[in-house]
Scaffold this motif. Structure first.
Motif, mmCIF file in Angstrom:
data_model
loop_
_atom_site.group_PDB
_atom_site.id
_atom_site.type_symbol
_atom_site.label_atom_id
_atom_site.label_comp_id
_atom_site.label_asym_id
_atom_site.label_seq_id
_atom_site.Cartn_x
_atom_site.Cartn_y
_atom_site.Cartn_z
ATOM 1 N N LEU A 38 -65.945 20.830 18.042
ATOM 2 C CA LEU A 38 -66.029 21.980 17.145
ATOM 3 C C LEU A 38 -67.468 22.286 16.780
ATOM 4 O O LEU A 38 -68.264 21.368 16.546
ATOM 5 N N VAL A 39 -67.803 23.543 16.704
ATOM 6 C CA VAL A 39 -69.072 23.966 16.129
ATOM 7 C C VAL A 39 -68.841 23.981 14.611
ATOM 8 O O VAL A 39 -67.847 24.551 14.156
ATOM 9 N N PRO A 40 -69.700 23.325 13.829
ATOM 10 C CA PRO A 40 -69.466 23.270 12.373
ATOM 11 C C PRO A 40 -69.296 24.651 11.750
ATOM 12 O O PRO A 40 -69.985 25.608 12.121
ATOM 13 N N ASP A 41 -68.380 24.751 10.796
ATOM 14 C CA ASP A 41 -68.109 25.982 10.049
ATOM 15 C C ASP A 41 -67.812 27.168 10.957
ATOM 16 O O ASP A 41 -68.235 28.287 10.678
ATOM 17 N N SER A 42 -67.076 26.928 12.037
ATOM 18 C CA SER A 42 -66.869 27.994 13.017
ATOM 19 C C SER A 42 -65.461 28.572 13.031
ATOM 20 O O SER A 42 -65.155 29.399 13.880
ATOM 21 N N SER A 46 -46.809 36.900 18.960
ATOM 22 C CA SER A 46 -46.148 36.090 17.926
ATOM 23 C C SER A 46 -46.052 36.773 16.560
ATOM 24 O O SER A 46 -45.247 36.375 15.730
ATOM 25 N N GLY A 47 -46.911 37.769 16.315
ATOM 26 C CA GLY A 47 -46.938 38.427 15.013
ATOM 27 C C GLY A 47 -47.698 37.641 13.955
ATOM 28 O O GLY A 47 -47.768 38.043 12.797
ATOM 29 N N LEU A 48 -48.316 36.511 14.350
ATOM 30 C CA LEU A 48 -49.079 35.680 13.415
ATOM 31 C C LEU A 48 -50.525 36.136 13.320
ATOM 32 O O LEU A 48 -51.043 36.822 14.209
ATOM 33 N N ARG A 49 -51.194 35.740 12.233
ATOM 34 C CA ARG A 49 -52.618 36.036 12.083
ATOM 35 C C ARG A 49 -53.402 35.299 13.167
ATOM 36 O O ARG A 49 -52.947 34.292 13.706
ATOM 37 N N VAL A 50 -54.584 35.816 13.474
ATOM 38 C CA VAL A 50 -55.416 35.242 14.530
ATOM 39 C C VAL A 50 -56.696 34.682 13.921
ATOM 40 O O VAL A 50 -57.364 35.351 13.130
ATOM 41 N N TRP A 51 -57.017 33.469 14.307
ATOM 42 C CA TRP A 51 -58.221 32.771 13.859
ATOM 43 C C TRP A 51 -59.066 32.465 15.073
ATOM 44 O O TRP A 51 -58.552 32.162 16.147
ATOM 45 N N GLN A 52 -60.385 32.542 14.922
ATOM 46 C CA GLN A 52 -61.278 32.240 16.031
ATOM 47 C C GLN A 52 -61.974 30.916 15.764
ATOM 48 O O GLN A 52 -62.501 30.693 14.673
ATOM 49 N N VAL A 53 -61.953 30.044 16.776
ATOM 50 C CA VAL A 53 -62.572 28.731 16.684
ATOM 51 C C VAL A 53 -63.640 28.647 17.763
ATOM 52 O O VAL A 53 -63.352 28.903 18.935
ATOM 53 N N ARG A 54 -64.864 28.303 17.377
ATOM 54 C CA ARG A 54 -65.939 28.132 18.361
ATOM 55 C C ARG A 54 -66.097 26.645 18.662
ATOM 56 O O ARG A 54 -66.132 25.816 17.759
ATOM 57 N N ALA A 111 -75.225 22.255 32.356
ATOM 58 C CA ALA A 111 -76.623 22.071 31.935
ATOM 59 C C ALA A 111 -77.424 23.342 32.191
ATOM 60 O O ALA A 111 -77.376 23.917 33.269
ATOM 61 N N GLY A 112 -78.115 23.813 31.161
ATOM 62 C CA GLY A 112 -78.933 25.003 31.267
ATOM 63 C C GLY A 112 -78.187 26.305 31.044
ATOM 64 O O GLY A 112 -78.779 27.371 31.079
ATOM 65 N N ARG A 113 -76.873 26.237 30.843
ATOM 66 C CA ARG A 113 -76.087 27.445 30.593
ATOM 67 C C ARG A 113 -75.429 27.345 29.224
ATOM 68 O O ARG A 113 -75.341 26.281 28.630
ATOM 69 N N SER A 114 -74.941 28.457 28.752
ATOM 70 C CA SER A 114 -74.272 28.480 27.459
ATOM 71 C C SER A 114 -73.023 27.616 27.505
ATOM 72 O O SER A 114 -72.231 27.687 28.440
ATOM 73 N N ARG A 115 -72.834 26.807 26.479
ATOM 74 C CA ARG A 115 -71.676 25.922 26.394
ATOM 75 C C ARG A 115 -70.681 26.393 25.347
ATOM 76 O O ARG A 115 -69.604 25.847 25.239
ATOM 77 N N GLU A 116 -71.047 27.378 24.549
ATOM 78 C CA GLU A 116 -70.165 27.804 23.465
ATOM 79 C C GLU A 116 -69.024 28.661 23.994
ATOM 80 O O GLU A 116 -69.232 29.592 24.760
ATOM 81 N N VAL A 117 -67.807 28.322 23.548
ATOM 82 C CA VAL A 117 -66.598 29.022 23.960
ATOM 83 C C VAL A 117 -65.800 29.337 22.703
ATOM 84 O O VAL A 117 -65.683 28.500 21.813
ATOM 85 N N ALA A 118 -65.244 30.538 22.634
ATOM 86 C CA ALA A 118 -64.365 30.912 21.523
ATOM 87 C C ALA A 118 -62.919 30.795 21.977
ATOM 88 O O ALA A 118 -62.570 31.226 23.071
ATOM 89 N N VAL A 119 -62.104 30.199 21.118
ATOM 90 C CA VAL A 119 -60.672 30.080 21.376
ATOM 91 C C VAL A 119 -59.957 30.692 20.182
ATOM 92 O O VAL A 119 -60.271 30.370 19.032
#
Length: 128
Positions: free
Chosen positions: A23-27, A49-57, A66-74
């Motif tokens: 997890l990225v802190p506070d994400s 599903s009709g549920l609320r959506v939350w984004q987690v980084r 290595a050398g590329r962006s590692r951050e992914v949003a789910v």
């Protein structure tokens, strides 16, 4: 077989994050939809599903990145905001009920949208 735009394909966590992720802190934030006509943002609601959506980084721990962006949003569909059970920054996590939706992004390149039904802390791979 014809596929509709926005088709979600089930995928295993291990196939998306073979080396795990942290997890990225506070994400963990609430996802919003933007209405062009009214220029307003409203909380996003999952169309299936009709549920609320939350984004987690998260940071993908794959050494081949290595050398590329590692951050992914789910995106996680849930009635309430998911909270990590470890309480530590950069906690290793594993997503449950993952799906992927491939689409062509604004740059014209193939990209992916990841969703999950939830996540849990883990000590495997990224936590070793």
């Amino acid at each position: 077989m014809a596929l509709k735009g926005g088709t979600r394909f089930s995928v295993r966590f291990e196939d998306v994050f073979p080396a795990g992720c942290v997890l990225v802190p506070d994400s963990i934030t609430e996802a919003h939809d933007y209405n062009e006509a009214t220029r307003t943002r409203t909380p996003a609601v999952d169309k299936v599903s009709g549920l609320r959506v939350w984004q987690v980084r998260v940071m993908d721990m794959d050494p081949d990145l290595a050398g590329r962006s590692r951050e992914v949003a789910v995106k996680i569909s849930a009635a309430v905001q998911p909270v990590p059970d470890s309480g530590t920054p950069f906690a290793p996590v594993e997503f449950e009920g993952m799906t992927v939706t491939p689409y062509v992004g604004q740059t014209g390149r193939l990209t992916y949208s990841y969703r999950a039904s939830g996540f849990r802390s883990t000590t495997t791979k990224a936590g070793k």
